[in-house]
Design a protein around this motif. Structure first.
Motif, short mmCIF file in Angstrom:
data_model
loop_
_atom_site.label_atom_id
_atom_site.label_comp_id
_atom_site.label_asym_id
_atom_site.label_seq_id
_atom_site.Cartn_x
_atom_site.Cartn_y
_atom_site.Cartn_z
N ILE A 1 0.86 -1.18 0.00
CA ILE A 1 0.00 0.00 0.00
C ILE A 1 0.90 1.24 0.00
CG2 ILE A 1 -1.79 1.27 1.25
CD1 ILE A 1 -2.71 -1.35 2.46
N LEU A 2 0.75 2.08 -1.04
CA LEU A 2 1.57 3.29 -1.17
C LEU A 2 0.66 4.50 -1.16
CD1 LEU A 2 3.87 2.20 -4.16
CD2 LEU A 2 4.39 2.08 -1.71
N SER A 3 1.12 5.57 -0.51
CA SER A 3 0.30 6.78 -0.46
C SER A 3 1.12 8.01 -0.85
CB SER A 3 -0.25 6.96 0.94
OG SER A 3 -0.81 8.26 1.05
N SER A 4 0.46 8.92 -1.53
CA SER A 4 1.12 10.20 -1.83
C SER A 4 0.49 11.32 -1.02
CB SER A 4 0.97 10.52 -3.32
OG SER A 4 -0.36 10.96 -3.55
N GLY A 5 -0.49 10.97 -0.20
CA GLY A 5 -1.25 12.00 0.49
C GLY A 5 -2.53 12.33 -0.27
N ARG A 6 -2.41 12.45 -1.61
CA ARG A 6 -3.59 12.73 -2.44
C ARG A 6 -4.30 11.45 -2.85
NH1 ARG A 6 -5.88 16.34 -1.49
NH2 ARG A 6 -7.02 16.25 -3.45
N HIS A 7 -3.53 10.38 -2.90
CA HIS A 7 -4.14 9.11 -3.30
C HIS A 7 -3.39 7.95 -2.65
CE1 HIS A 7 -1.00 9.67 -6.44
NE2 HIS A 7 -0.76 8.41 -6.11
N VAL A 8 -4.00 6.80 -2.72
CA VAL A 8 -3.39 5.57 -2.18
C VAL A 8 -3.42 4.52 -3.28
CG1 VAL A 8 -3.60 3.73 -0.46
CG2 VAL A 8 -4.17 6.09 0.18
N ASN A 9 -2.27 3.88 -3.51
CA ASN A 9 -2.23 2.76 -4.46
C ASN A 9 -2.14 1.45 -3.68
OD1 ASN A 9 -2.07 4.73 -6.41
ND2 ASN A 9 0.00 4.20 -7.10
N ILE A 10 -3.01 0.52 -4.01
CA ILE A 10 -3.00 -0.78 -3.34
C ILE A 10 -2.69 -1.85 -4.37
CG2 ILE A 10 -4.35 -2.46 -2.02
CD1 ILE A 10 -6.11 -0.07 -1.11
N GLN B 1 -9.61 0.87 -10.87
CA GLN B 1 -8.53 -0.06 -11.19
C GLN B 1 -7.43 0.67 -11.96
OE1 GLN B 1 -9.93 -3.81 -12.52
NE2 GLN B 1 -7.92 -4.77 -12.26
N LEU B 2 -6.15 0.46 -11.55
CA LEU B 2 -5.01 1.08 -12.23
C LEU B 2 -4.35 0.11 -13.19
CD1 LEU B 2 -2.73 3.07 -9.75
CD2 LEU B 2 -4.27 3.98 -11.50
N SER B 3 -4.21 -1.10 -12.74
CA SER B 3 -3.55 -2.14 -13.54
C SER B 3 -4.19 -3.47 -13.13
CB SER B 3 -2.05 -2.15 -13.22
OG SER B 3 -1.82 -2.85 -12.00
N VAL C 1 -5.19 -1.15 -7.53
CA VAL C 1 -6.30 -0.21 -7.50
C VAL C 1 -5.83 1.09 -6.87
CG1 VAL C 1 -8.06 -2.02 -7.31
CG2 VAL C 1 -7.18 -0.94 -5.23
N GLN C 2 -6.54 2.14 -7.18
CA GLN C 2 -6.19 3.44 -6.62
C GLN C 2 -7.40 4.02 -5.89
OE1 GLN C 2 -5.25 7.02 -9.17
NE2 GLN C 2 -3.28 6.75 -8.16
N LEU C 3 -7.13 4.51 -4.68
CA LEU C 3 -8.14 5.26 -3.95
C LEU C 3 -7.79 6.72 -4.19
CD1 LEU C 3 -8.03 3.36 -0.53
CD2 LEU C 3 -9.11 2.67 -2.68
C1 LIG Z 1 0.16 5.27 -8.03
O1 LIG Z 1 0.15 4.75 -9.32
C2 LIG Z 1 0.24 5.72 -10.33
C3 LIG Z 1 0.10 5.05 -11.67
O2 LIG Z 1 1.06 4.05 -11.80
C4 LIG Z 1 1.55 6.50 -10.21
O3 LIG Z 1 1.59 7.55 -11.16
C5 LIG Z 1 1.67 7.09 -8.82
O4 LIG Z 1 2.91 7.71 -8.64
C6 LIG Z 1 1.46 6.01 -7.76
N1 LIG Z 1 1.46 6.63 -6.45
C7 LIG Z 1 2.24 6.19 -5.47
C8 LIG Z 1 2.11 6.88 -4.17
O5 LIG Z 1 3.02 5.25 -5.60
#
Ligand SMILES: *[C@@H]1O[C@H](CO)[C@@H](O)[C@H](O)[C@H]1NC(C)=O
Ligand SMILES: *[C@@H]1O[C@H](CO)[C@@H](O)[C@H](O)[C@H]1NC(C)=O
Length: 515
Positions: free
Chosen positions: A404-413, A452-454, A458-460
């Motif tokens: 689980i990765l987060s940028s603050g604006r979104h979360v990628n799972i 769904q991202l890939s 998935v992306q929240l």
């Molecule tokens: C989430 O996935 C997108 C698309 O691959 C990418 O651009 C983005 O940097 C990712 N965010 C994080 C926090 O990894």
């Protein structure tokens, strides 16, 4: 003087034969759960047979059928004799004869099969009868076409002390008929029937369960002690407990008597009662009971039942639509020892049927008793094939996050497998917090739309956390009633298996978090 009388008694499936002579009373019987039509555990394990007799007498058991065997004599000690057969391959029918050396006394069980014996335990959703499920008549019409799947049911009895034998048998081993299967556990029957389709050899099903019961009733003092629950009495409970809810009362009377029986494994459907009682403790009490049953069956069978026998269970389904309570989500989580998936290091050789996507709003038996038991049993079967029978390439686990990765604006799972995603605005929630993890009382769970991202990700997005807050946790399907029938947000490819719910602290300082 010749023997005067040979008397046979049949009582609750217990066969007693006594011969009176002028000098002493001879007697011989099998324990309660031995009867015609039974299934004994096949090789590589050995079946254990036991019963009662006159102190000091020698009892021999012989087997006749596809192969023949005769055990060495066992001495009746403390009123009990016990023998262990040599391993027997699946099949039958066999006759099993116990005889007293130097006497004409002998008892024969007929139409005995060797196969895999599964124990079915839990509360009302395991007790839920086959004639209560959807399309029951179709199912019951099939019963007689499965003569090698044999049901047996223990009576509902309690005891304050550990018993060596069942007080009573509800359904002696039987060749299935629509009538007997109608009254038998649907999940147990369906699991056995589906496994028979795969295994193609006999399956014995032992139902020993009771509605409305907490895990504490099915746990030994030894298991309860591990979780600090042994001393817990009515006094410490917030409400007055019913007799069948007390510590160990069903372990004593409905499990302990079965310990000598060699079994392949167990399936279990329970936890609803613990959503209202010792909910937090369930993360300890359930895995502790599993471990304890394994040890106890292994010891009880003289090492025949595996000390890590496979244990399958149903993750709780649904109860109250629209409920905001987290009792059911918490129990679902605790059922996995708070890891979200099984098997896991705390619960090895377990398998789980996720059932939160099988709600039944109009169940005439109450919403807590969904009628979709075919799906439940089918999902259990997949787990059994993979975990109990080591079948390769059986897809038995729904998707689970591995990163689980987060940028603050979104979360990628990122999931451990390809996912099939239905867009949803509230299946996922993130915990917004002004302080770093954990997600506490000052924090706020807010719904986060998913896309769904890939194939595996998935992306929240559009996370509406207050500006100064950080995402400190993510959870999925954290609701009593997360979705309509088979309509949750995340499934495995092709929509086959639902992703189990999860709760994960995450993303501190936007760093990566690996589950
Ligand atoms: C989430 O996935 C997108 C698309 O691959 C990418 O651009 C983005 O940097 C990712 N965010 C994080 C926090 O990894
Ligand atoms: C009941 O049987 C009908 C006809 O075979 C089938 O269409 C339906 O899906 C079944 N319902 C359930 C819940 O299994």
């Amino acid at each position: 003087m010749a023997r005067l009388l040979v008397l046979a008694l049949t009582l609750c499936g217990v066969f007693t034969l006594a011969a009176f002579t002028d000098t002493f009373v001879e007697s011989l019987s099998f324990a309660s759960y031995f009867s015609d039509h039974m299934v004994l555990q096949k090789s590589p394990e050995s079946a254990v047979l036991w019963g009662y007799g006159r102190e000091g007498r020698l009892v021999t058991v012989s087997l006749s059928g596809p192969v023949h065997q005769k055990t060495s004599p066992a001495t009746v000690t403390g009123g009990v004799w016990q023998v262990t057969l040599e391993p027997v391959e699946a099949g039958g029918p066999y006759s099993v004869t116990a005889s007293v050396q130097g006497s004409v006394l002998a008892l024969t069980l007929t139409d005995v099969l060797f196969g895999d014996v599964w124990l079915c335990g839990g509360q009302s959703n395991m007790a839920f009868k086959t004639d209560q499920i959807f399309n029951a008549s179709e199912e019951l019409a099939l019963a007689q076409t499965y003569p090698h799947v044999r049901p047996f049911m223990a009576s509902l009895k309690m005891s304050n002390t550990e018993l060596i034998d069942l007080i009573q048998v509800q359904l002696p081993w039987t060749v299935p008929t629509a009538g007997s299967v109608a009254e038998f556990s649907a999940v147990c029957w369906l699991f056995g029937r589906y496994m028979h389709d795969i295994l193609k050899y006999p399956v014995g099903l032992v139902e020993s369960c009771w509605g409305g019961t907490p895990v504490e009733a099915w746990s030994s003092a030894r298991a309860l002690e591990k979780c600090g629950l042994q001393q817990s009495t009515d006094g410490t409970s917030s409400r007055k407990k019913n007799a069948w809810e007390r510590n160990s009362v069903l372990w004593n009377s409905m499990i302990h008597p079965l310990l000598k029986m060699t079994i392949k494994g167990a399936i279990w459907y329970q936890g609803e009662s613990n959503s209202m009682y010792h909910q937090d403790e369930y993360k300890c009490s359930f895995p502790a009971m599993v471990d304890d049953w394994r040890t106890a069956f292994h010891e009880g069978s003289g090492g025949q039942t595996a000390s890590d026998f496979p244990f399958g269970f149903v993750q709780l389904s649904t109860f109250q639509k629209g409920s905001t309570g987290d009792a059911f989500p918490n129990i679902r989580w605790h059922q996995t020892a708070d890891m979200g998936y099984v098997p896991n290091p705390l619960m090895p050789r377990t398998f789980m049927a996720v059932a939160m996507d099988l709600p039944d709003e109009t169940s005439p038996f109450g919403t807590i008793h969904p009628r979709y038991k075919r799906d439940v049993a089918h999902r259990l079967t997949l787990g059994a094939r993979a975990v109990a029978y080591n079948e390769k390439n059986v897809h038995f686990q729904g998707p689970f996050p591995k990163e689980i990765l987060s940028s603050g604006r979104h979360v990628n799972i990122t999931y451990d497998q390809t996912v099939s995603v239905t867009r949803s605005i509230n299946a996922f929630e993130v915990c917004c917090s002004g302080i770093q993890a954990p997600c506490g009382p000052q924090s706020l769970w807010v719904p986060a739309p998913v896309k769904q991202l890939s194939p595996t990700t998935v992306q929240l997005c559009s996370i509406f956390c207050p500006i100064a807050d950080k995402v400190v946790a993510v959870r999925y399907a954290w609701r009593d009633w997360p979705c309509d029938f088979k309509a949750c947000s995340i499934y495995s490819a092709g929509g086959l298996l639902p992703a189990p719910p999860f709760l994960s602290e995450c993303c501190p300082g936007n760093q990566n978090h690996t589950l």
